[in-house]
Design a protein around this motif. Structure first.
Motif, PDB file in Angstrom:
ATOM      1  N   CYS A 173       0.806  -1.235   0.000  1.00 28.63           N
ATOM      2  CA  CYS A 173       0.000   0.000   0.000  1.00 28.63           C
ATOM      3  C   CYS A 173       0.832   1.276   0.000  1.00 28.63           C
ATOM      4  N   PHE A 174       2.139   1.151  -0.041  1.00 32.01           N
ATOM      5  CA  PHE A 174       2.988   2.329   0.161  1.00 32.01           C
ATOM      6  C   PHE A 174       2.696   3.444  -0.841  1.00 32.01           C
ATOM      7  N   ASN A 175       2.380   3.096  -2.069  1.00 31.53           N
ATOM      8  CA  ASN A 175       2.175   4.105  -3.099  1.00 31.53           C
ATOM      9  C   ASN A 175       0.745   4.639  -3.152  1.00 31.53           C
ATOM     10  N   GLU A 176      -0.124   4.182  -2.244  1.00 29.91           N
ATOM     11  CA  GLU A 176      -1.468   4.722  -2.202  1.00 29.91           C
ATOM     12  C   GLU A 176      -1.452   6.177  -1.737  1.00 29.91           C
ATOM     13  N   ARG A 177      -2.494   6.887  -2.057  1.00 31.08           N
ATOM     14  CA  ARG A 177      -2.598   8.271  -1.627  1.00 31.08           C
ATOM     15  C   ARG A 177      -3.114   8.273  -0.183  1.00 31.08           C
ATOM     16  N   PHE A 178      -2.364   8.901   0.714  1.00 35.50           N
ATOM     17  CA  PHE A 178      -2.766   8.935   2.118  1.00 35.50           C
ATOM     18  C   PHE A 178      -2.193  10.180   2.790  1.00 35.50           C
ATOM     19  N   SER A 179      -2.779  10.532   3.942  1.00 38.55           N
ATOM     20  CA  SER A 179      -2.247  11.620   4.761  1.00 38.55           C
ATOM     21  C   SER A 179      -1.482  11.055   5.946  1.00 38.55           C
ATOM     22  N   LEU A 180      -2.018   9.967   6.511  1.00 38.35           N
ATOM     23  CA  LEU A 180      -1.394   9.398   7.706  1.00 38.35           C
ATOM     24  C   LEU A 180      -1.481   7.885   7.638  1.00 38.35           C
ATOM     25  N   LEU A 181      -0.356   7.241   7.803  1.00 31.10           N
ATOM     26  CA  LEU A 181      -0.292   5.786   7.741  1.00 31.10           C
ATOM     27  C   LEU A 181       0.470   5.276   8.953  1.00 31.10           C
ATOM     28  N   PHE A 182      -0.164   4.413   9.729  1.00 26.49           N
ATOM     29  CA  PHE A 182       0.506   3.799  10.872  1.00 26.49           C
ATOM     30  C   PHE A 182       1.007   2.411  10.485  1.00 26.49           C
ATOM     31  N   VAL A 183       2.215   2.111  10.881  1.00 24.78           N
ATOM     32  CA  VAL A 183       2.813   0.814  10.589  1.00 24.78           C
ATOM     33  C   VAL A 183       3.312   0.199  11.894  1.00 24.78           C
ATOM     34  N   GLU A 184       2.782  -0.944  12.238  1.00 25.04           N
ATOM     35  CA  GLU A 184       3.257  -1.638  13.437  1.00 25.04           C
ATOM     36  C   GLU A 184       4.543  -2.390  13.102  1.00 25.04           C
ATOM     37  N   VAL A 185       5.594  -2.098  13.840  1.00 22.78           N
ATOM     38  CA  VAL A 185       6.881  -2.761  13.637  1.00 22.78           C
ATOM     39  C   VAL A 185       7.044  -3.818  14.726  1.00 22.78           C
ATOM     40  N   PRO A 186       6.929  -5.097  14.397  1.00 17.38           N
ATOM     41  CA  PRO A 186       7.031  -6.151  15.414  1.00 17.38           C
ATOM     42  C   PRO A 186       8.425  -6.190  16.021  1.00 17.38           C
ATOM     43  N   SER A 187       8.488  -6.006  17.325  1.00 23.89           N
ATOM     44  CA  SER A 187       9.789  -6.004  18.005  1.00 23.89           C
ATOM     45  C   SER A 187       9.576  -6.249  19.490  1.00 23.89           C
ATOM     46  N   ALA A 188      10.479  -7.026  20.074  1.00 21.36           N
ATOM     47  CA  ALA A 188      10.355  -7.373  21.488  1.00 21.36           C
ATOM     48  C   ALA A 188      10.896  -6.287  22.405  1.00 21.36           C
ATOM     49  N   ASP A 189      11.855  -5.516  21.909  1.00 26.45           N
ATOM     50  CA  ASP A 189      12.468  -4.469  22.730  1.00 26.45           C
ATOM     51  C   ASP A 189      13.012  -3.376  21.802  1.00 26.45           C
ATOM     52  N   ASP A 190      13.644  -2.365  22.385  1.00 27.72           N
ATOM     53  CA  ASP A 190      14.121  -1.239  21.579  1.00 27.72           C
ATOM     54  C   ASP A 190      15.231  -1.636  20.616  1.00 27.72           C
ATOM     55  N   THR A 191      16.086  -2.575  21.031  1.00 24.18           N
ATOM     56  CA  THR A 191      17.158  -3.016  20.125  1.00 24.18           C
ATOM     57  C   THR A 191      16.563  -3.652  18.878  1.00 24.18           C
ATOM     58  N   ALA A 192      15.552  -4.488  19.084  1.00 22.11           N
ATOM     59  CA  ALA A 192      14.893  -5.129  17.950  1.00 22.11           C
ATOM     60  C   ALA A 192      14.156  -4.091  17.103  1.00 22.11           C
ATOM     61  N   PHE A 193      13.570  -3.085  17.767  1.00 21.07           N
ATOM     62  CA  PHE A 193      12.865  -2.041  17.020  1.00 21.07           C
ATOM     63  C   PHE A 193      13.835  -1.273  16.135  1.00 21.07           C
ATOM     64  N   TRP A 194      15.005  -0.907  16.658  1.00 18.83           N
ATOM     65  CA  TRP A 194      15.997  -0.200  15.842  1.00 18.83           C
ATOM     66  C   TRP A 194      16.416  -1.038  14.639  1.00 18.83           C
ATOM     67  N   ARG A 195      16.571  -2.335  14.856  1.00 18.44           N
ATOM     68  CA  ARG A 195      16.988  -3.217  13.761  1.00 18.44           C
ATOM     69  C   ARG A 195      15.902  -3.274  12.679  1.00 18.44           C
ATOM     70  N   GLU A 196      14.648  -3.459  13.079  1.00 24.13           N
ATOM     71  CA  GLU A 196      13.553  -3.519  12.110  1.00 24.13           C
ATOM     72  C   GLU A 196      13.347  -2.179  11.412  1.00 24.13           C
ATOM     73  N   MET A 197      13.418  -1.091  12.191  1.00 26.23           N
ATOM     74  CA  MET A 197      13.251   0.244  11.621  1.00 26.23           C
ATOM     75  C   MET A 197      14.328   0.529  10.584  1.00 26.23           C
ATOM     76  N   THR A 198      15.541   0.120  10.864  1.00 27.03           N
ATOM     77  CA  THR A 198      16.643   0.334   9.930  1.00 27.03           C
ATOM     78  C   THR A 198      16.400  -0.407   8.624  1.00 27.03           C
ATOM     79  N   GLN A 199      15.906  -1.629   8.706  1.00 28.77           N
ATOM     80  CA  GLN A 199      15.637  -2.397   7.488  1.00 28.77           C
ATOM     81  C   GLN A 199      14.566  -1.723   6.632  1.00 28.77           C
ATOM     82  N   ILE A 200      13.517  -1.195   7.269  1.00 25.63           N
ATOM     83  CA  ILE A 200      12.453  -0.505   6.520  1.00 25.63           C
ATOM     84  C   ILE A 200      13.004   0.763   5.878  1.00 25.63           C
ATOM     85  N   ALA A 201      13.761   1.553   6.658  1.00 27.12           N
ATOM     86  CA  ALA A 201      14.307   2.806   6.143  1.00 27.12           C
ATOM     87  C   ALA A 201      15.273   2.567   4.995  1.00 27.12           C
ATOM     88  N   GLU A 202      16.070   1.497   5.091  1.00 29.60           N
ATOM     89  CA  GLU A 202      17.016   1.185   4.017  1.00 29.60           C
ATOM     90  C   GLU A 202      16.283   0.806   2.728  1.00 29.60           C
TER      91      GLU A 202
END
Length: 353
Positions: free
Chosen positions: A81-110
């Motif tokens: 859905c990334f290319n759909e027209r939207f104003s606000l999109l929430f994405v749940e990033v599955p992660s057990a802790d902040d270290t895992a969140f940084w790792r998942e967030m980095t993969q999405i951003a890359e």
């Protein structure tokens, strides 16, 4: 918070995609404030993606003023859905802790190479060895920090995101997001993939932001206080240094009309935000003015200051100390005699003049 600054940044964010990343450490009590910010950004035409570590954070951020239904999608749905027209999109990033969140967030951003990422982390911005907040860090400096090993575990993730093509990252606490986005000084650490500073002649729409920046320089004691009329005259001959096309990092003006007969120009109101000092912004502005002066076939540029640090700055760029008599007579018409005694006069002679 200055309304002119806020308006400047809201206009700059129009049509842009801003990505907010909120990990496990993001305190819930600041989410209503973030919701108001999201509503304001959406109203100005920005596209917003909020990556959250928990589904309940997405619900807490929703604001009625958006007049849109906030979507909570899995990562697989997000990709589709990334290319759909939207104003606000929430994405749940599955992660057990902040270290895992940084790792998942980095993969999405890359993968998507966002132009602007705002990371709300309760540890705030990066710190130097003495514990002082680092306001700005280029990728090159960040890579040097990473090479030293140890220290802040976020460094490697930040470096990987910038290396992959993310344009700029703001790292701050959730409660600091408003200052980070809507003020020139910011609050946190602003990281950029490359310096990408451009200096250009300012236009009418730049004047409110430049006026605010000049007033900051006056309040800090770097610039001589001027009337509104005097500032208006400066702006007509003003130049701005922009980081990434949005952050006004510095201003200056090249006055030539009073010195036309001498074929000279005066550099005035040169001020660089503290956040970007030491990054060569002032040097870039002066070099741009020197190029402009050569194109106009001027004989020399000059600057006057009572600050030793400013005098040293100009001398490092090739200006030499001269007597007041070696500057145009027009400079001294009606000038305060006591201040003139304290001035350092600096001159740069241009070849072929």
């Amino acid at each position: 918070m200055d309304s002119g600054e806020r308006a400047f940044f809201l206009e700059a964010f129009h049509g842009k995609t801003l990505v907010f990343a909120l990990g496990h450490s993001s305190p819930h009590k600041y989410l209503p404030g973030l919701g108001r910010i999201l509503g304001e950004l959406a109203a100005c035409g920005a596209r917003l993606i909020v990556m959250v570590a928990k589904r309940d954070l997405a619900g807490a951020c929703c604001v009625e003023s958006l007049r849109e239904v906030a979507k909570t999608l899995s990562l697989a749905e997000f990709y589709r859905c990334f290319n759909e027209r939207f104003s606000l999109l929430f994405v749940e990033v599955p992660s057990a802790d902040d270290t895992a969140f940084w790792r998942e967030m980095t993969q999405i951003a890359e993968r998507f190479r966002f132009s602007r990422l705002v990371v709300g982390d309760d540890r705030g911005g990066l710190r130097d060895d003495a514990g002082r907040l680092v306001d700005y860090m280029s990728l090159q400096r960040l890579q040097r920090r990473c090479a030293r090993k140890g220290g802040d575990d976020r460094l490697q993730y930040l470096s990987e995101m910038l290396e992959a093509g993310v344009g700029a990252i703001s790292l701050c606490r959730l409660r600091e997001v408003e200052q980070e986005l809507f003020t020139y000084e910011g609050h946190g650490t602003f990281l950029a993939r490359q310096h990408y500073c451009s200096v250009r002649r300012m236009g009418f729409d730049d004047f409110p932001a430049a006026t605010s920046l000049i007033r900051q320089g006056e309040q800090a004691g770097f610039l001589l206080p001027r009337s509104e009329a005097a500032i208006a005259e400066l702006l007509l001959e003003g130049y701005g240094a922009l980081i990434g096309g949005t952050h006004l990092a510095g201003v200056c003006s090249l006055l030539t009309a009073p010195y036309r007969s001498a074929r000279a120009g005066e550099i005035v109101a040169l001020f660089t935000l503290t956040r970007f000092q030491g990054e060569g912004i002032g040097r870039r502005m002066v070099h741009s003015l020197l190029r402009e002066a050569r194109q106009r076939q001027m004989r020399y540029l000059f600057a006057c200051t009572t600050r030793e640090s400013a005098s040293a700055f100009f001398q490092r760029l090739g200006f030499r100390l001269v007597a007041p008599a070696q500057l145009p007579e027009g400079k001294w018409h009606g000038y305060d005699a006591a201040r003139k005694e304290r001035l350092a006069c600096l001159r740069y002679d241009l070849t072929g003049g």
